[in-house]
Scaffold this motif. Structure first.
Motif, PDB file in Angstrom:
ATOM      1  N   THR A  37       0.849  -1.195   0.000  1.00 20.72           N
ATOM      2  CA  THR A  37       0.000   0.000   0.000  1.00 20.72           C
ATOM      3  C   THR A  37       0.887   1.248   0.000  1.00 20.72           C
ATOM      4  O   THR A  37       2.072   1.178   0.317  1.00 20.72           O
ATOM      5  CB  THR A  37      -0.881   0.057   1.260  1.00 20.72           C
ATOM      6  N   GLU A  49       0.764   3.669   2.042  1.00 24.83           N
ATOM      7  CA  GLU A  49       1.198   3.935   3.419  1.00 24.83           C
ATOM      8  C   GLU A  49       2.428   3.110   3.784  1.00 24.83           C
ATOM      9  O   GLU A  49       3.373   3.612   4.380  1.00 24.83           O
ATOM     10  CB  GLU A  49       0.069   3.631   4.412  1.00 24.83           C
ATOM     11  N   GLU A  50       2.380   1.825   3.411  1.00 23.81           N
ATOM     12  CA  GLU A  50       3.528   0.954   3.710  1.00 23.81           C
ATOM     13  C   GLU A  50       4.796   1.454   3.016  1.00 23.81           C
ATOM     14  O   GLU A  50       5.872   1.495   3.608  1.00 23.81           O
ATOM     15  CB  GLU A  50       3.241  -0.477   3.237  1.00 23.81           C
ATOM     16  N   MET A  71       5.440   4.463   1.977  1.00 26.47           N
ATOM     17  CA  MET A  71       5.870   5.714   2.621  1.00 26.47           C
ATOM     18  C   MET A  71       6.714   5.394   3.857  1.00 26.47           C
ATOM     19  O   MET A  71       7.734   6.037   4.104  1.00 26.47           O
ATOM     20  CB  MET A  71       4.659   6.567   3.035  1.00 26.47           C
ATOM     21  N   SER A 103       5.886   6.612  -3.793  1.00 21.03           N
ATOM     22  CA  SER A 103       5.071   5.488  -3.307  1.00 21.03           C
ATOM     23  C   SER A 103       3.788   5.318  -4.107  1.00 21.03           C
ATOM     24  O   SER A 103       3.436   4.211  -4.511  1.00 21.03           O
ATOM     25  CB  SER A 103       4.728   5.688  -1.830  1.00 21.03           C
ATOM     26  N   LYS A 104       3.081   6.419  -4.308  1.00 18.78           N
ATOM     27  CA  LYS A 104       1.792   6.319  -5.014  1.00 18.78           C
ATOM     28  C   LYS A 104       2.004   5.929  -6.480  1.00 18.78           C
ATOM     29  O   LYS A 104       1.179   5.234  -7.062  1.00 18.78           O
ATOM     30  CB  LYS A 104       1.010   7.629  -4.906  1.00 18.78           C
TER      31      LYS A 104
END
Length: 275
Positions: A164, A166-167, A169, A177-178
């Motif tokens: 994900t 978040e992970e 990041m 990340s995105k």
DNA sequence: CGGCAGGCGGTTA
DNA sequence: TAACCGCCTGCC
């Protein structure tokens, strides 16, 4: 993990330092004793030593046959011919070719190359390497201890799709990340991109990164990635303005033609090390 | 502290 | 379609 040895002989135009330090890959590093390079190609760990006098490449590997490794190191391509051809069309490239005479453009995994070069944007090599290792450690297959440390394969799309934003990041991948999450999803849905426009359509991929993926991932040796170093080179050698990326690209295509990608590697490696 | 490192995406004029 | 700017992080 069982290690087997593969010996490849009568190799010219080959130097491990040139190959692994010219910026095309991020998972190989010099061994402690400085005698060899240790790293990963796809799912296999390897330790490579090259005897320049004998032209002999010795590989200790956890998998992959002669054909796989021979292809990985691009041993079926005649680099003497490439260098002669480039030199003929551009004598000014002579010093760069001499400096990086052992460069070979590896045949790397496409998905790994896509993700790796998305990470490379606005980034430096030590941190790019750290980011990639972090991804492998968290999402890739654990091969156990090989050559003195625990090693992990680069995750395939299926595995990486578990990650994900978040992970990532939290793994310090930052704003990329995105892009990684979105690009992995796109790759899962659409399969491997096959040309420049398809590569460029991936999130986090602009012209520079797309050309790197074309050259290093899809082995399109006409691709000519223009980064800050190449801009500097084009300015110094030919007087291009910093912003005239289009002009540089057209020039490279005309001057270096079907071997533009090789020319880029020789020039990049030479100029970066001189600074 | 600002500047920068193998840029990109979004916004503006 | 060109120019500008914010952006994660780490290192100078």
């Amino acid at each position: 993990m069982e290690i087997e040895t593969i010996k490849l002989e009568r190799i010219k135009d080959f130097d491990l330092a040139h190959i692994f330090e010219c910026g095309q890959c991020f998972r190989w590093n010099p061994s402690e004793d400085g005698e060899s390079y240790v790293g990963m190609s796809g799912d296999y760990a390897g330790k490579a030593s090259f005897n320049q006098e004998k032209g002999e490449l010795v590989l200790e590997v956890t998998g992959g046959d002669r054909k796989f490794w021979s292809n990985y190191f691009d041993l079926n391509t005649n680099y003497s011919l490439i260098k002669e051809t480039l030199l003929y069309s551009e004598p000014k490239i002579e010093d760069a070719i001499e400096y990086g005479k052992g460069i070979r453009i590896l045949n790397q995994d496409k998905f790994e190359t896509l993700i790796s070069f998305i990470i490379s944007q606005n980034n430096n090599i030590p941190r790019i390497k750290k980011c990639i290792e972090s991804i492998c450690r968290n999402y890739g297959e654990n091969l156990g201890e090989v050559f003195g440390e625990e090693r992990f394969a680069f995750p395939d799309p299926e595995r990486l799709s578990k990650a994900t934003v978040e992970e990532l990041m939290a793994l310090k991948l930052g704003y990329r990340s995105k892009y990684i999450v979105a690009s992995t999803k796109k790759y899962m849905e659409e399969g491997c991109p096959a040309n420049y426009d398809e590569v460029l359509a991936y999130p986090g991929v602009g012209p520079k990164v797309a050309n790197c993926i074309m050259l290093f991932g899809l082995h399109d040796v006409e691709a000519f990635p223009i980064d800050t170093w190449v801009k500097q080179i084009m300015k110094d050698m030919y007087g291009f303005e910093d912003k005239d990326v289009r002009g540089m690209s057209e020039f490279a295509s005309k001057r270096f033609g079907e071997y533009a990608g090789y020319a880029q590697q020789y020039l990049f490696y030479y100029y970066r090390d001189r600074k």
